[in-house]
Every structure is written in C-alpha cells, then in structure tokens.
Design a protein around this motif. Sequence first.
Motif, PDB file in Angstrom:
ATOM      1  N   SER A 131      -4.990  47.109   2.854  1.00 41.40           N
ATOM      2  CA  SER A 131      -4.031  46.040   2.612  1.00 41.40           C
ATOM      3  C   SER A 131      -3.614  46.031   1.146  1.00 41.40           C
ATOM      4  CB  SER A 131      -4.651  44.679   2.962  1.00 41.40           C
ATOM      5  OG  SER A 131      -5.666  44.348   2.037  1.00 41.40           O
ATOM      6  N   GLU A 132      -2.507  45.326   0.871  1.00 43.28           N
ATOM      7  CA  GLU A 132      -2.043  45.236  -0.508  1.00 43.28           C
ATOM      8  C   GLU A 132      -3.088  44.574  -1.389  1.00 43.28           C
ATOM      9  OE1 GLU A 132       1.772  43.576  -1.067  1.00 43.28           O
ATOM     10  OE2 GLU A 132       2.802  45.007   0.237  1.00 43.28           O
ATOM     11  N   ARG A 133      -3.767  43.552  -0.852  1.00 43.01           N
ATOM     12  CA  ARG A 133      -4.780  42.855  -1.637  1.00 43.01           C
ATOM     13  C   ARG A 133      -5.940  43.780  -1.965  1.00 43.01           C
ATOM     14  NH1 ARG A 133      -6.053  37.596  -2.559  1.00 43.01           N
ATOM     15  NH2 ARG A 133      -4.371  36.921  -1.203  1.00 43.01           N
ATOM     16  N   GLU A 134      -6.342  44.610  -0.999  1.00 41.96           N
ATOM     17  CA  GLU A 134      -7.478  45.508  -1.213  1.00 41.96           C
ATOM     18  C   GLU A 134      -7.137  46.632  -2.188  1.00 41.96           C
ATOM     19  OE1 GLU A 134      -8.057  46.608   2.850  1.00 41.96           O
ATOM     20  OE2 GLU A 134      -9.877  45.392   3.046  1.00 41.96           O
ATOM     21  N   GLN A 135      -5.912  47.147  -2.111  1.00 43.27           N
ATOM     22  CA  GLN A 135      -5.622  48.326  -2.904  1.00 43.27           C
ATOM     23  C   GLN A 135      -5.279  48.025  -4.359  1.00 43.27           C
ATOM     24  OE1 GLN A 135      -2.040  49.632  -0.569  1.00 43.27           O
ATOM     25  NE2 GLN A 135      -1.202  50.066  -2.600  1.00 43.27           N
ATOM     26  N   GLY A 136      -4.898  46.828  -4.681  1.00 44.65           N
ATOM     27  CA  GLY A 136      -4.686  46.473  -6.077  1.00 44.65           C
ATOM     28  C   GLY A 136      -3.293  46.793  -6.579  1.00 44.65           C
ATOM     29  N   VAL A 137      -2.808  48.003  -6.387  1.00 42.00           N
ATOM     30  CA  VAL A 137      -1.487  48.392  -6.884  1.00 42.00           C
ATOM     31  C   VAL A 137      -0.610  48.859  -5.727  1.00 42.00           C
ATOM     32  CG1 VAL A 137      -0.172  49.926  -8.391  1.00 42.00           C
ATOM     33  CG2 VAL A 137      -2.419  49.080  -9.125  1.00 42.00           C
ATOM     34  N   VAL A 138       0.511  48.186  -5.569  1.00 45.25           N
ATOM     35  CA  VAL A 138       1.532  48.602  -4.611  1.00 45.25           C
ATOM     36  C   VAL A 138       2.750  49.126  -5.370  1.00 45.25           C
ATOM     37  CG1 VAL A 138       3.052  47.858  -2.729  1.00 45.25           C
ATOM     38  CG2 VAL A 138       0.739  46.917  -2.906  1.00 45.25           C
ATOM     39  N   ARG A 139       3.048  48.469  -6.490  1.00 46.87           N
ATOM     40  CA  ARG A 139       4.174  48.875  -7.337  1.00 46.87           C
ATOM     41  C   ARG A 139       3.677  48.987  -8.777  1.00 46.87           C
ATOM     42  NH1 ARG A 139       5.710  45.600  -3.454  1.00 46.87           N
ATOM     43  NH2 ARG A 139       4.924  43.806  -4.623  1.00 46.87           N
ATOM     44  N   ARG A 140       4.152  50.005  -9.454  1.00 52.95           N
ATOM     45  CA  ARG A 140       3.681  50.271 -10.822  1.00 52.95           C
ATOM     46  C   ARG A 140       4.858  50.729 -11.689  1.00 52.95           C
ATOM     47  NH1 ARG A 140       0.081  53.703  -9.625  1.00 52.95           N
ATOM     48  NH2 ARG A 140      -1.858  52.603 -10.109  1.00 52.95           N
ATOM     49  N   ARG A 141       4.818  50.352 -12.952  1.00 50.95           N
ATOM     50  CA  ARG A 141       5.728  50.905 -13.954  1.00 50.95           C
ATOM     51  C   ARG A 141       4.890  51.714 -14.934  1.00 50.95           C
ATOM     52  NH1 ARG A 141      10.507  48.030 -15.035  1.00 50.95           N
ATOM     53  NH2 ARG A 141      10.901  49.611 -16.643  1.00 50.95           N
ATOM     54  N   VAL A 142       5.340  52.914 -15.218  1.00 52.78           N
ATOM     55  CA  VAL A 142       4.634  53.797 -16.151  1.00 52.78           C
ATOM     56  C   VAL A 142       5.576  54.148 -17.291  1.00 52.78           C
ATOM     57  CG1 VAL A 142       3.426  55.998 -16.440  1.00 52.78           C
ATOM     58  CG2 VAL A 142       3.266  54.774 -14.257  1.00 52.78           C
ATOM     59  N   PHE A 143       5.075  54.021 -18.519  1.00 53.80           N
ATOM     60  CA  PHE A 143       5.835  54.415 -19.698  1.00 53.80           C
ATOM     61  C   PHE A 143       5.083  55.541 -20.391  1.00 53.80           C
ATOM     62  CE2 PHE A 143       7.178  50.094 -18.868  1.00 53.80           C
ATOM     63  CZ  PHE A 143       8.552  50.175 -19.012  1.00 53.80           C
ATOM     64  N   TYR A 144       5.713  56.694 -20.460  1.00 48.48           N
ATOM     65  CA  TYR A 144       5.099  57.876 -21.063  1.00 48.48           C
ATOM     66  C   TYR A 144       5.686  58.113 -22.449  1.00 48.48           C
ATOM     67  CZ  TYR A 144       3.887  62.734 -21.963  1.00 48.48           C
ATOM     68  OH  TYR A 144       3.423  63.889 -22.550  1.00 48.48           O
ATOM     69  N   ILE A 145       4.821  58.161 -23.466  1.00 50.84           N
ATOM     70  CA  ILE A 145       5.256  58.422 -24.832  1.00 50.84           C
ATOM     71  C   ILE A 145       4.863  59.853 -25.187  1.00 50.84           C
ATOM     72  CG2 ILE A 145       5.184  57.665 -27.234  1.00 50.84           C
ATOM     73  CD1 ILE A 145       4.157  54.964 -26.264  1.00 50.84           C
ATOM     74  N   PRO A 146       5.817  60.750 -25.322  1.00 52.73           N
ATOM     75  CA  PRO A 146       5.489  62.146 -25.633  1.00 52.73           C
ATOM     76  C   PRO A 146       4.988  62.285 -27.068  1.00 52.73           C
ATOM     77  CG  PRO A 146       7.758  61.900 -24.823  1.00 52.73           C
ATOM     78  CD  PRO A 146       7.261  60.538 -25.182  1.00 52.73           C
ATOM     79  N   GLY A 147       4.411  63.435 -27.344  1.00 56.04           N
ATOM     80  CA  GLY A 147       4.070  63.780 -28.713  1.00 56.04           C
ATOM     81  C   GLY A 147       5.303  64.272 -29.458  1.00 56.04           C
ATOM     82  N   TYR A 148       5.070  64.965 -30.543  1.00 55.76           N
ATOM     83  CA  TYR A 148       6.152  65.498 -31.370  1.00 55.76           C
ATOM     84  C   TYR A 148       6.791  66.655 -30.596  1.00 55.76           C
ATOM     85  CZ  TYR A 148       8.482  67.254 -35.615  1.00 55.76           C
ATOM     86  OH  TYR A 148       9.397  67.669 -36.549  1.00 55.76           O
TER      87      TYR A 148
END
Length: 407
Positions: A2-19
């Motif tokens: 269930s959604e309650r059990e799994q914790g994450v249903v929708r996520r936003r990820v921000f990736y900061i690259p190196g140089y």
Amino acid sequence: MSEREQGVVRRRVFYIPGYDPFHPRRYRELYRKESAAQAQISGYEIGLKPKQGKGPYGWHVSADIDGAHVESEIEVLYWADMVKSSMNMGIASTYKVLAQTAWIYIGSGALWRLMKLRKGPVIAALYPVGFLLVQALLAWLAAYVIAQGVQAFLSGWVGVLLGWLLGGVAAYGILDFFRRKDNKFFAYYLMHDYAYSARTRGANPPELEARMQEFVQRIAEALRSDVDEVLVIGHSSGAHIGVSVLADLLRQRAEQEAGPELSFLTLGQVVPMVSFLPEAWRLRADLAYMAQQEQVFWVDVTAPGDGCAFALCDPVSVSGVATEAKLHPLVFSAAFTQSLSQERWAELRWRFFRLHFQYLCAFDAPKDYDYFQITAGPMTLARRYKGRAASKSRIEKPVNRFVSTAP
C-alpha cells in the motif's frame, strides 16, 4: 504494497553535477542505459519518459520495485554553462592559472594536509600540473632543437631569428596538439576544475552564488508540491554545492514546516579540495550547519576504488568543523571491489574517470547501495539506511589548517 506501507509513491530528485561542461542529456542517457542494466540484474522494472512539469532539464522515471509502483521526476540543476565559460582559456592563460593554483594550494599548506587524507585525489590534482609541464618541456625542446639546427646552416642574427621563429611555431603546434586532444588526456579539463575554486581561495564565485540561489528556489518549490520525498544529490564538486544550497534552504525555511521528506545524498565527494582553502568560510560554516540540523537525512557514499574522491573521509570532521552536536553525514562505502564482478572490476580499475561516475551506474552484485532504488524505489533515504552503521574505516581526524567559519 500500500501507499502507506511503501513510504514513497511520488518523488522529486535534484541532481547537482560536478565540474562538467556537458549538456544534461548526457546524464539522462547514462540513467537510461544503467537503470535498464541494474533492473535486469536486480529483478525490477524501470523506464524513462520525457520530463513532466516545469524545469528545463530532466526526465521522468516509472518504476516497479519490491511490489511497489513509484513515479519520480529527476531534474539536473544546470551550471555547465559556467563550467564552459571557466574553461574558455587559451594555452597561455591555462599555464597562468596553473601557476596560480599551485601557489595557492602549496603556499597555504592545503596540499600537504590533503595528502594526509587520501593520496588518490591529490595525485589526480597533481596530474594536470605534471602533464602540462611535460607538454611545455617537449615544446621547448622542439623549439631549441630546431633553432640550433637552423643556426648550424645560417650564421649570424638571421639564423638566430629564423631558428627561434620556426622553433616557436613548432612549440606552439605541439602545445596546441595536446590542447585539441585533451578529451583523451584531461589535463586542461582537470586544471580548470581545480583552478575554479582556487582562484577565489575557496570562496564561491559571484555567478555561482547567484545560480545556487536559483537552485534553492527550485528545491523550495518542490517542497510545496504533492510528493513524498525531495531528494537532492550532489556528485563530485556538486557535493559541496549541495551542502551550501541546502544550508541556505533550511535557514530560510521554518523548522517544522509541513511537506515532503527532504533527503541529501553526496557521491564521490571532493569537499576537502575546497574546504581546506583559506577563504572557504562559507563552505565550512555550511558543513557545520548541515552536520547539526535535524531536518535532512544526509548520506555520503564514496569508495576507495575511486581515486578521484576523498573516499570514506567524513567531509565535516576532516574539515575541522565537527562539534559534539554532529549528527550527519552517514559515511559508508559503495564497495566497488565487492559490488562489481571480478571481470568488471578488472575492466574498470584503471579507468579512473569512469570509476568516478560508477556511483551513477549499475553494479553486478549490489550490496546496500543501488542508485536506482534510491532515486526510483519505494523508500526514503532515511528509511532505507535507518540503523545502517557507518564504515569502520572512515576517516574523521581533523587535519584542516583553516577551520574558521567567518572572515
């Protein structure tokens, strides 16, 4: 699940690259290829779609992992234009910043203290200096040999002038050849990388500060959206940028403000290369702040097999800003030698720059680090690593000479 059990249903990820001067599509294609490989190895399903919603660079991920369906939106926080601009130097300018960078690291004592942590990243830092000097030596020898040859046939000032003129042309040709082939040697690229922070003695350039505030606003906007987790990832030089971005965000945000869980993952970090510089007051203050705050769970993953990172060096402790109130980060190893097959490790072990990106790639026999489960799986970062012990071999001894957090 269930959604309650799994914790994450929708996520936003921000990736900061190196140089990195490359367009974000490079990271999208890397994610597409490596996530498919990891899914096949680990027995889950994952697929990419075009980015949904606002934001210039990113992609959408749909995954079915451990019986749960998760939708994740991944965005690359772009600063490659600044990298390109800082690399836009001629041959003479590059040798000028070589001298300036060497003087700053050697004169401040930072280089010797960095060597007490890990030899690998220090060797990686010395490599462009050494190789550029070798190029200069070869160019000078060519010029000298040609000048002497011409003078053997033409006496007087005409022979001297013509000889050194032709020798200078040959010398420039040699230097220009190496510059044009730098996609194979990486000497110019790495020199510009280390020079970027060294030229301001560890302070952030004004243009980077302005871009970081844009990053703060992008993440703040995501925290007001209907998702379960906002995950910020900083790779290589992007790790110390992420530290300061999140520190600014948290200072601006009410402590108990409702919203998604905010998580922070640093990969292959090179924080000491900046925090050990004299005027890195801002970064040291942000490291101290992020180590003590209770709103963001921070995990730092490196690997001794990555010669370009300060493997298992706690970025807060070694920078000399840890206090008794320190809570973060959780430092552990991606264990390349154990999570890659012997054949794969043998193939990659001498490809130093490729190994520096292994954190973003598939593993033949993953342990508890799986980039794709972290970014597209049903658990938050804190839940995934709840109770996980830090690596016993981590380095926490403070060796930084500069520990002040304000001018």
